[in-house]
Design an enzyme around this catalytic site. Structure first.
Site, short mmCIF file in Angstrom:
data_model
loop_
_atom_site.label_atom_id
_atom_site.label_comp_id
_atom_site.label_asym_id
_atom_site.label_seq_id
_atom_site.Cartn_x
_atom_site.Cartn_y
_atom_site.Cartn_z
N GLU A 153 0.82 -1.22 0.00
CA GLU A 153 0.00 0.00 0.00
C GLU A 153 0.85 1.27 0.00
O GLU A 153 0.46 2.30 0.56
CB GLU A 153 -0.96 0.00 1.20
CG GLU A 153 -1.91 -1.19 1.20
CD GLU A 153 -2.80 -1.25 2.43
OE1 GLU A 153 -2.77 -0.30 3.25
OE2 GLU A 153 -3.52 -2.25 2.60
N GLU B 124 -5.63 -8.13 0.21
CA GLU B 124 -6.33 -7.84 1.47
C GLU B 124 -7.75 -7.43 1.12
O GLU B 124 -7.99 -6.78 0.11
CB GLU B 124 -5.68 -6.69 2.26
CG GLU B 124 -4.36 -7.00 2.90
CD GLU B 124 -3.82 -5.81 3.71
OE1 GLU B 124 -4.65 -4.96 4.16
OE2 GLU B 124 -2.60 -5.71 3.88
#
Length: 350
Positions: free
Chosen positions: A184, A277
């Site tokens: 991320e 995720e």
């Protein structure tokens, strides 16, 4: 019935990927896992679950609800970050992952990397144990990467070497790892993304070179999870693309828009794309209907799966209702741990 699902979602060459790893010296078991992922890509999805650091109540909760276990289990080297270890943390995820791999499951690791130094350590939300967040450290990655003679750069190497030692334990057991570091980054909420794409890409390449050529970690399948094309380090440094998607509670959509964004990151090669995720799990029928072939999903831990009811831990329906969890884990499109082949004897590509 299974053949019908395969026919429904497999769409010609769009979802075909070559089982060739970027590391020419990859172990046979890493090659086998990659071959398996390519074989099922666009035809099935692997059920996955991230565990809470050092504990695995999520796996037990899923089994209690569905009678099945995830094929992919997610672990984290967070408590193995040297700046946490020197403050007393003891990481246990390596041992848990080794056992999971020995039991026939697929292992994926991320690393909430506590900054190597310069932790702010102030209330209310900048304590040392939040040191992977940008707001909890003044560590400057750009300065570190621009000066290989600096202490900051040496500490980056120290930390990479520490995690490499743990990954070596999995290699010694011949357990391949879906390795997802620097996740991320484009969000900038983690320090490795705080200074923009260039230093982060440099760090990704440094980690790859150090782990692959210095530590000779040949069991890693490199899952890049930068979440923006500008942060992509190049096809030669990425095996699989991961995308983290946290939709609204009880949103069971296929997340087609995010999938289509993710497949655009690769510059030339056709890379497998995984839902690395997620909050709510997608509806498998919706995945088939929309033709969105995430290779696996990996639901986040804690509140996404369980909650405390007085002194008991019970399943939480806040994000994914029990009926949808059961639908996913018992759907013919979904591969759970019970349905995995013996990946230690899976075919090798010529």
């Amino acid at each position: 019935m299974q053949k019908n699902y395969e026919d429904a979602i497999h769409n010609g060459s769009r979802f075909q990927a070559e089982p060739k790893l970027i590391n020419a010296n990859a172990t046979d078991n890493a090659k086998r896992l990659m071959a398996y992922l390519c074989d099922i890509y666009g035809r099935r999805i692997l059920a996955g679950q991230q565990i809470g650091v050092n504990t695995m109540p999520e796996i037990d909760m899923i089994y209690e609800q569905t009678g099945k276990r995830p094929a992919v289990c997610g672990f984290d080297f967070m408590n193995d970050s040297p700046s946490r270890v020197e403050r007393g943390t003891v990481g246990q995820d390596t041992d848990l992952a080794i056992q999971w791999g020995k039991d026939g499951g697929i292992v994926t690791f991320c690393w909430h990397w506590n900054a190597p130094k310069e932790l702010i350590d102030q209330a209310p939300d900048r304590f040392w144990h939040s040191g992977f967040y940008t707001n909890a450290t003044t560590f400057d990655l750009e300065q570190a990467m621009n000066d290989p003679s600096s202490e900051a750069y040496r500490l980056l190497i120290r930390d990479i070497d520490a995690i490499s030692g743990l990954l070596k334990r999995l290699q010694d057991e011949d357990i391949p790892v879906l390795w997802r570091p620097l996740h991320e980054a484009s969000g900038a909420w983690f320090w490795w993304g705080a200074k923009g794409p260039e230093p982060c890409i440099k760090l990704w390449k440094l980690m790859y070179e150090r782990m692959t050529h210095y530590h000779r970690l040949n069991h890693l399948i490199w899952v890049w999870n930068g979440q923006h094309r500008d942060w992509y380090p190049g096809d030669e440094y990425v095996d699989i693309i991961g995308e983290d998607v946290y939709g609204p509670a009880r949103d069971y959509s296929s997340q087609a828009e995010r999938f289509n964004t993710a497949i655009s990151y690769s510059t030339e090669a056709d890379k497998i794309v995984a839902l690395s995720e997620n909050g709510p799990i997608p509806d498998p029928d919706q995945l088939v209907q929309d033709g969105i072939p995430w290779a696996w999903f990996c639901t986040w831990y804690g509140d996404f799966i369980w909650k405390k009811d007085q002194d008991r831990i019970v399943y939480s329906e806040e994000y994914t209702e029990a009926f949808m969890l059961n639908k996913m884990y018992n759907h013919p499109y979904v591969i759970t741990k019970e349905l995995l082949p013996d990946l230690r004897s899976y075919r090798l590509e010529e």
